[in-house]
Design a protein around this motif. Sequence first.
Motif, PDB file in Angstrom:
ATOM      1  N   HIS A 148      10.070  -1.577   1.406  1.00 13.43           N
ATOM      2  CA  HIS A 148       8.796  -1.077   1.926  1.00 13.43           C
ATOM      3  C   HIS A 148       8.670  -1.429   3.396  1.00 13.43           C
ATOM      4  O   HIS A 148       8.410  -0.571   4.236  1.00 13.43           O
ATOM      5  N   GLY A 149       8.895  -2.709   3.713  1.00 16.36           N
ATOM      6  CA  GLY A 149       8.774  -3.159   5.093  1.00 16.36           C
ATOM      7  C   GLY A 149       9.732  -2.462   6.035  1.00 16.36           C
ATOM      8  O   GLY A 149       9.412  -2.254   7.214  1.00 16.36           O
ATOM      9  N   THR A 150      10.907  -2.086   5.533  1.00 16.84           N
ATOM     10  CA  THR A 150      11.890  -1.415   6.392  1.00 16.84           C
ATOM     11  C   THR A 150      11.376  -0.058   6.844  1.00 16.84           C
ATOM     12  O   THR A 150      11.503   0.310   8.019  1.00 16.84           O
ATOM     13  N   GLY A 151      10.780   0.694   5.914  1.00 18.84           N
ATOM     14  CA  GLY A 151      10.215   1.987   6.285  1.00 18.84           C
ATOM     15  C   GLY A 151       9.093   1.845   7.277  1.00 18.84           C
ATOM     16  O   GLY A 151       8.983   2.615   8.244  1.00 18.84           O
ATOM     17  N   VAL A 152       8.231   0.857   7.061  1.00 10.09           N
ATOM     18  CA  VAL A 152       7.126   0.590   7.980  1.00 10.09           C
ATOM     19  C   VAL A 152       7.666   0.210   9.358  1.00 10.09           C
ATOM     20  O   VAL A 152       7.200   0.698  10.391  1.00 10.09           O
ATOM     21  N   ASP A 169       4.899  -7.763   5.949  1.00 10.17           N
ATOM     22  CA  ASP A 169       5.265  -6.863   4.863  1.00 10.17           C
ATOM     23  C   ASP A 169       6.290  -7.543   3.960  1.00 10.17           C
ATOM     24  O   ASP A 169       6.264  -8.766   3.793  1.00 10.17           O
ATOM     25  N   THR A 170       7.210  -6.740   3.436  1.00 14.28           N
ATOM     26  CA  THR A 170       8.184  -7.206   2.430  1.00 14.28           C
ATOM     27  C   THR A 170       9.536  -7.541   3.030  1.00 14.28           C
ATOM     28  O   THR A 170      10.519  -7.673   2.305  1.00 14.28           O
ATOM     29  N   GLY A 171       9.606  -7.673   4.351  1.00 13.46           N
ATOM     30  CA  GLY A 171      10.868  -7.927   5.029  1.00 13.46           C
ATOM     31  C   GLY A 171      11.396  -6.664   5.688  1.00 13.46           C
ATOM     32  O   GLY A 171      10.950  -5.552   5.396  1.00 13.46           O
ATOM     33  N   ILE A 202       0.856  -1.178   0.000  1.00 16.36           N
ATOM     34  CA  ILE A 202       0.000   0.000   0.000  1.00 16.36           C
ATOM     35  C   ILE A 202       0.895   1.232   0.000  1.00 16.36           C
ATOM     36  O   ILE A 202       1.297   1.725   1.047  1.00 16.36           O
ATOM     37  N   SER A 203       1.275   1.675  -1.181  1.00 18.54           N
ATOM     38  CA  SER A 203       2.135   2.853  -1.280  1.00 18.54           C
ATOM     39  C   SER A 203       1.987   3.456  -2.659  1.00 18.54           C
ATOM     40  O   SER A 203       2.055   2.738  -3.656  1.00 18.54           O
ATOM     41  N   PRO A 204       1.785   4.775  -2.779  1.00 20.67           N
ATOM     42  CA  PRO A 204       1.680   5.396  -4.091  1.00 20.67           C
ATOM     43  C   PRO A 204       3.029   5.398  -4.810  1.00 20.67           C
ATOM     44  O   PRO A 204       4.064   5.078  -4.226  1.00 20.67           O
ATOM     45  N   ASN A 208      13.807  -6.447  -0.245  1.00 23.04           N
ATOM     46  CA  ASN A 208      14.202  -6.158  -1.633  1.00 23.04           C
ATOM     47  C   ASN A 208      13.011  -5.810  -2.501  1.00 23.04           C
ATOM     48  O   ASN A 208      12.989  -6.073  -3.698  1.00 23.04           O
ATOM     49  N   TRP A 209      11.982  -5.239  -1.889  1.00 18.11           N
ATOM     50  CA  TRP A 209      10.815  -4.846  -2.682  1.00 18.11           C
ATOM     51  C   TRP A 209      11.226  -3.831  -3.739  1.00 18.11           C
ATOM     52  O   TRP A 209      11.873  -2.835  -3.445  1.00 18.11           O
ATOM     53  N   ASP A 210      10.863  -4.078  -4.976  1.00 19.73           N
ATOM     54  CA  ASP A 210      11.180  -3.190  -6.083  1.00 19.73           C
ATOM     55  C   ASP A 210      12.686  -3.111  -6.328  1.00 19.73           C
ATOM     56  O   ASP A 210      13.162  -2.276  -7.085  1.00 19.73           O
TER      57      ASP A 210
END
Length: 814
Positions: free
Chosen positions: A310-314, A270-272, A240-242, A303-305
């Motif tokens: 993503h998960g790290t920021g969350v 999430d993505t890790g 869930i991110s623009p 390693n999302w994208d």
Amino acid sequence: MYPHLIYTNPPQVDKFSQPNRVPGEKPKDTDQPNYAPMQQDFSASLAKFNLDRARRAEGRTLPVPAHIDYIRIRFFSVFDNAKFESRYRSNFGLVPVLSDEFNQRILFAIANDDRFQNFLNEILNFINADQHEKDQRQYNSDLLFIKGFELLTSPDILPSIDIPSDVILNLVDSHLDITSIRESINGALASYLESNEIRYEFVDGNSTIQLWDVTSAELTEVVNNFDVITSVRPNAFGVISPDRYGIASRSFGFQPVLPDNEIPIIGIIDTGISDQTPLAELIMNPRENDPYDLTRTNARIDNWDNTWGHGTGVAGIAAFGHKLHSRVSGQVQADARLLSIKALSPRNPRVSDNAISEAIRRANKELDVRIFVLTISENIKDDNEPISALAYELDLLAYELNILICIASGNMRRNMIDALGQMLPYPKHFSDAENNIHSPAESMNNLTVGAIADNLEANLFVAGIANDKTAPAIYSSKFHINLDSATLTQNQANKQLVKPDILYYGGDHEITGDKSRTGISVLTPKIGQYFVRETGTSYAAPFVANLAARILGEYPRLSMQTVKAIIVNSATVPKLDETFTPVSKSVLNNVLGKGIPSEPICLKSTDHEATIILEDGILPGQIQTYSLKLPDYLLISKKATGLLEFQLTLCFKFKPIQHSQSTYCPIHIGFGVFRNAELSQIASGKLDDQYDKETNERTSKGHRLRTGWSQDPYYRGKLLCNTQKTSFIVGKKELIDEQNTFVIVLSSQFSKLLTETQKAEYAQENEFTIAIRVHERPAKGEYIDSLYEGIRLVNNLSTLIELDADLEAEATAE
């Protein structure tokens, strides 16, 4: 600053009697209804039904041991399960297996062909009837409630999916009348999938089968032959991110510090979470044989994208909250440890619901994780769509485990700027269904979070789309239950039922779509980048998880529904400017939820604002009262009106009923604040609003204080809600009239659509929490005494810290 108070005085208990609101007899309508149009509709529906049934039989090409057909019936009003379910079973051989359109459309399994032939015969009798007087009808009168009917066909089940690859098959529940047939078909389906080497997994918890790498031809064959499937949807997750316009910072510049005491662990689904960041020492995952790495790509790698993560920021926000931003330096105390539940990775198939559920259960059992963040989503929900299988699964987990999942409501997926370079018409765009929440954000036992435009950096909030930081962000989403819909009657609607529950910091965009100045600063695992500016409800949700962790850090023994109640009760609905005038009140309610939480109010009480926690349980059919006294010094205040402001929030968890939209929440618990009255008067209903028997107009506001009941379960088909909030103002006259005492009243009932069998299953005590916040508003800010101490003393209340100490001493003694 003081610890919150806990209400420990026992309640008064009685049976609950709801007064009848039905007016006197209405004049009888002497005009005979014209049934000719209905007869024509039934004739056309019957012909189509028979044709579709023959075609479905012809389309079955596999040697499946059993078959079952389904008929979908639309009614003129709410189908009353309690009254009609047994009649439809015994008279017509029909068993309800799924309800939608707020119980006005029911999918029935044809469980007995002989009895169903009676249904078809009765339809023919009605079509051919020329007498419709009650005593002359030659057909079953129950048919008069039917608006239309149709066979459930393969095109109904299988939506338009061009290249199916990963899908979810929604299955019928196991009902006694069709259990053996269902299990026989399920076994044949499993054999088919295995012989065709299609990867699959049965998810018993939410009655689904998840398939991977299935072709269009195989999926069509499955739907045509195996009669246990009610619908098919894509089996896909997305973050869930623009889209990003981020600008990175130069260094991490900070080092986490763990406090001396134990701190909660937050599960990040999430993505890790990258361990190549300062978060490494907070991550609880083992380096080998990690059961929380659901993608088998290492939960310590994000390693999302392949770029930003993503998960790290969350995770960074969940661990540190507002303390973490691009200008942070030195040692920063963490509020929580982190568990990476890696459920999404590029080029890896979507993990199963079973895998997510088992990871949550394991984390709760082995590590006592009670707070989770979920920022990956499925589809955008259609208006008035029933609750999804995954949301149902998450509700079950919250009910069984005493956990709280902070779920991002989802972001707008359409472009903010069209092909002509024009920005979406903010905030009018919120009215569109394209801005509905994403599944599983409709989960009711958990906490759904939308976003406001605030990026926590006042000097950087410039040129944003929103006129104010507290306004909802352009990308935030609204509840999908449309209160203005023709399919939802006024008696069924419930304004307390709304998602997102609350809004929190998510950042804004500029009118160009850029967010390099207006986005939230979040960690990124990209080497040399460190921080990047982002926006999204996926960053609002971990802020709330951090807040929940800080509450648990202060009061470790609280139930998670109590934590939820404290957060919601602290929230304030933002004041919106004139740009929101064109947006209807119902849409705004669906966007704003209960408002924006206050961190200070969540954590502590003050001399002049006290939060009281009332935790208890109640049986259906009971009413319970709790007296709350106010200190005498208030009577000498110079302020006559608006002296005290009350905020009350009720939260409780429930075991949901899947595939039944109007009884998904089968239990009503509601509250009201009454004047100083005896329980017998309240329980009898004598103090409720009074109605004229002929006109049914209200003649008295009864004896309630300001707000009335938090929700009204009187009407059949009413959507019930387990998160309710109300507020009111009290003046000095009311304090004098009631001898400084008010009564908080709880009542509980079954949903009126439950059958007797269902009532027996739910005839148990349900735990609840009411968070009560009392705020003094003196004349010219001249306080006389401490409201907090006054309330504590006159009610003989303990603090939550004292309660924790007592419970710990008891546990040690045992």
